[in-house]
Design a protein around this motif. Structure first.
Motif, PDB file in Angstrom:
ATOM      1  N   ARG A 197       0.846  -1.181   0.000  1.00 60.63           N
ATOM      2  CA  ARG A 197       0.000   0.000   0.000  1.00 60.63           C
ATOM      3  C   ARG A 197       0.887   1.237   0.000  1.00 60.63           C
ATOM      4  NH1 ARG A 197      -4.648   1.544   4.498  1.00 60.63           N
ATOM      5  NH2 ARG A 197      -5.202   3.590   3.611  1.00 60.63           N
ATOM      6  N   ASP A 198       0.813   2.017  -1.052  1.00 57.48           N
ATOM      7  CA  ASP A 198       1.586   3.250  -1.147  1.00 57.48           C
ATOM      8  C   ASP A 198       0.780   4.416  -0.593  1.00 57.48           C
ATOM      9  OD1 ASP A 198       3.888   2.226  -2.155  1.00 57.48           O
ATOM     10  OD2 ASP A 198       3.509   2.792  -4.239  1.00 57.48           O
ATOM     11  N   LEU A 199       1.296   5.053   0.436  1.00 60.08           N
ATOM     12  CA  LEU A 199       0.637   6.209   1.026  1.00 60.08           C
ATOM     13  C   LEU A 199       1.009   7.468   0.245  1.00 60.08           C
ATOM     14  CD1 LEU A 199       1.279   5.496   4.825  1.00 60.08           C
ATOM     15  CD2 LEU A 199      -0.664   4.786   3.409  1.00 60.08           C
ATOM     16  N   ARG A 200       0.062   8.367   0.123  1.00 56.54           N
ATOM     17  CA  ARG A 200       0.323   9.657  -0.530  1.00 56.54           C
ATOM     18  C   ARG A 200       1.000  10.575   0.486  1.00 56.54           C
ATOM     19  NH1 ARG A 200      -4.791   8.328  -2.050  1.00 56.54           N
ATOM     20  NH2 ARG A 200      -5.750   9.854  -0.634  1.00 56.54           N
ATOM     21  N   VAL A 248      -6.657   6.997   7.447  1.00 52.69           N
ATOM     22  CA  VAL A 248      -5.576   6.089   7.047  1.00 52.69           C
ATOM     23  C   VAL A 248      -5.097   5.295   8.258  1.00 52.69           C
ATOM     24  CG1 VAL A 248      -3.272   5.924   6.056  1.00 52.69           C
ATOM     25  CG2 VAL A 248      -4.859   7.675   5.240  1.00 52.69           C
ATOM     26  N   TRP A 249      -4.863   6.013   9.357  1.00 50.76           N
ATOM     27  CA  TRP A 249      -4.381   5.361  10.581  1.00 50.76           C
ATOM     28  C   TRP A 249      -5.352   4.282  11.047  1.00 50.76           C
ATOM     29  CZ3 TRP A 249       0.259   5.688  12.930  1.00 50.76           C
ATOM     30  CH2 TRP A 249       0.377   5.190  14.235  1.00 50.76           C
ATOM     31  N   GLU A 271      -2.128  11.641   2.635  1.00 46.46           N
ATOM     32  CA  GLU A 271      -2.344  10.647   3.687  1.00 46.46           C
ATOM     33  C   GLU A 271      -1.342  10.778   4.828  1.00 46.46           C
ATOM     34  OE1 GLU A 271      -4.506   6.921   1.646  1.00 46.46           O
ATOM     35  OE2 GLU A 271      -2.458   7.252   0.910  1.00 46.46           O
ATOM     36  N   ALA A 272      -0.199  11.382   4.556  1.00 44.21           N
ATOM     37  CA  ALA A 272       0.771  11.712   5.604  1.00 44.21           C
ATOM     38  C   ALA A 272       1.595  12.889   5.108  1.00 44.21           C
ATOM     39  CB  ALA A 272       1.674  10.526   5.929  1.00 44.21           C
ATOM     40  N   VAL A 282       4.819   2.502  10.909  1.00 49.01           N
ATOM     41  CA  VAL A 282       4.812   3.902  10.490  1.00 49.01           C
ATOM     42  C   VAL A 282       5.565   4.760  11.503  1.00 49.01           C
ATOM     43  CG1 VAL A 282       3.352   5.922  10.103  1.00 49.01           C
ATOM     44  CG2 VAL A 282       2.688   3.714   9.147  1.00 49.01           C
ATOM     45  N   GLY A 314       5.341   4.434  -0.190  1.00 49.36           N
ATOM     46  CA  GLY A 314       4.869   5.810  -0.285  1.00 49.36           C
ATOM     47  C   GLY A 314       5.151   6.431  -1.633  1.00 49.36           C
ATOM     48  N   LEU A 322       3.897  -1.658   3.278  1.00 49.90           N
ATOM     49  CA  LEU A 322       3.650  -0.232   3.094  1.00 49.90           C
ATOM     50  C   LEU A 322       4.763   0.405   2.274  1.00 49.90           C
ATOM     51  CD1 LEU A 322       2.549   0.771   6.716  1.00 49.90           C
ATOM     52  CD2 LEU A 322       1.055   0.362   4.740  1.00 49.90           C
ATOM     53  N   VAL A 362      -0.177  11.686  10.137  1.00 51.22           N
ATOM     54  CA  VAL A 362      -0.965  10.703   9.383  1.00 51.22           C
ATOM     55  C   VAL A 362      -2.452  11.016   9.527  1.00 51.22           C
ATOM     56  CG1 VAL A 362      -1.469   8.254   9.067  1.00 51.22           C
ATOM     57  CG2 VAL A 362       0.817   8.980   9.813  1.00 51.22           C
TER      58      VAL A 362
END
Length: 376
Positions: free
Chosen positions: A27-30, A248-249, A86-87, A260, A63, A61, A244
């Motif tokens: 999962r790539d976080l923005r 998302v969290w 997202e973070a 994270v 990003g 994870l 974050v």
């Protein structure tokens, strides 16, 4: 094809399939640092965060770093709350009414004498401060770690070594305590966005900036200033390296939440190493090569600063209570001072090494946290 060749081919396919499956499941976080790539709050704070996320989560994870055209420091609160980011890098000093308890200790710039120690002191304080956690919850965000700048100096277009030199000067400041210090010295603070420092100096809107000498590199100030005065005005540590978004969290397992936090802590330590230890030396060389004169503040200015720092502790507590409704501000400042001393001692023990600092913060802070409930 021989049996051996077939087995080898099947093994290669299995490995490739496994890698593809793992990649598909990652999962790539923005992510949004809100600053350009040359800035240490981008590289390594966010570039290393992406790497650390993958390592700490065993590949679950990752990003994707977004540019300043998507989210800037000024609109980061909105960008995270809306889910666009997202973070992201959140600077509590930009939002004093939303994060008064964080800003109470973030405002204590002059307590910072060791940048790594301030990483640990702030992270431990915020992670264990109920009022601070409630502030983040109301914003729809979760705190993970803090990075810290080099001690601040004076970057000016007029020579400054004494209190008298500061009288009448208009200077960019990065926080309330710097504003109060400058006013006490007879100058006028300007709340110029850090990204506009070069333009404001070039146009004569301001006479200088109270900042890390690393800003000479980060914001190309070598053509906008003529003097760099070493004085050591503490650290800027009012930072949330990777705030974050709540949604998302909440979607992460306890294991991934911990990943994270640990990844954020590692990246923060590396950013502090870059900002507080590597870049100042590089900035000094750039300054000398550009003809910027390097000065030392005289003892009278140091003494005036020490007197201000002692008196300002009382004033800051009173202001936090009367203006922002912070309860027991004096007691909270006392606890923070104790944590600063604790972490100064830890840094003396483990050394100024980013990996050792991150390990110490994980041991002292995150190992004590229940991630099934933290931030929820």
């Amino acid at each position: 094809m021989t049996i051996k060749a077939i087995i080898k081919s099947l093994a290669i396919c299995a490995i490739a399939g496994g890698v593809a499956l793992q990649s598909a499941q990652a999962r790539d976080l923005r992510l949004a640092p809100g600053v350009p790539p040359v800035h240490p709050a981008h590289t390594p704070l966010y570039t290393e965060f992406v790497t650390a996320l993958a390592e700490e989560s065993d590949g679950r994870l990752g990003g994707q770093i977004m540019g300043t055209e998507i989210a800037s420091l000024g609109n980061m609160r909105t960008a995270i709350r809306s889910g666009l980011v997202e973070a992201g890098l959140l600077l509590p000093a930009y939002f004093p009414a939303d994060l008064p308890n964080f800003n109470l200790i973030g405002d204590m710039a002059l307590l910072g004498t060791n940048s790594f120690a301030m990483n640990g002191a702030v992270t431990e304080y915020i992670a264990t401060c109920e009022a601070c956690q409630q502030e983040f919850s109301r914003l729809g965000m979760v705190y993970t770690s803090t990075h810290t700048t080099d001690v601040y100096h004076l970057l000016t277009n007029r020579p400054v070594t004494t209190v008298a030199d500061l009288r009448g000067m208009r200077m960019r400041v990065g926080g309330p305590q710097y504003s109060r210090w400058l006013e006490a010295m007879g100058g006028t603070p300007a709340s110029t966005p850090v990204g506009e420092t070069f333009e404001s100096l070039s146009q004569g809107v301001i006479d200088g900036s109270i900042a890390s000498s690393a800003d000479i590199i980060s914001f190309r100030l070598e053509d906008a200033i003529d003097y760099l005065t070493y004085i050591g005005l503490g650290t800027f540590h009012s930072t949330t390296s990777h705030a974050v978004g709540q949604a998302v969290w909440n979607s992460l397992s306890a294991e991934d939440r911990e990943a994270v936090a640990r990844a954020s802590t590692r990246a923060s330590a590396l950013a502090t190493q870059r900002w507080a230890y590597e870049m100042p030396a590089e900035a000094d060389q750039v300054a000398r090569n550009s003809g910027i004169e390097i000065l030392e503040a005289d003892e009278s200015l140091h003494e005036a600063t020490r007197r201000f720092a002692e008196e300002d502790l009382i004033y800051a507590a009173e202001q936090a209570e009367s203006r922002y409704g912070v309860s027991d501000a004096a007691a909270k400042l006392e606890r923070f001072q104790e944590l600063v001393e604790k972490w100064n001692g830890i840094v003396e023990e483990v050394g100024e090494d980013p990996e050792a600092i991150a390990e110490a913060i994980n041991r002292e802070v995150w190992d004590q946290v229940d991630f099934s409930s933290y931030g929820t």
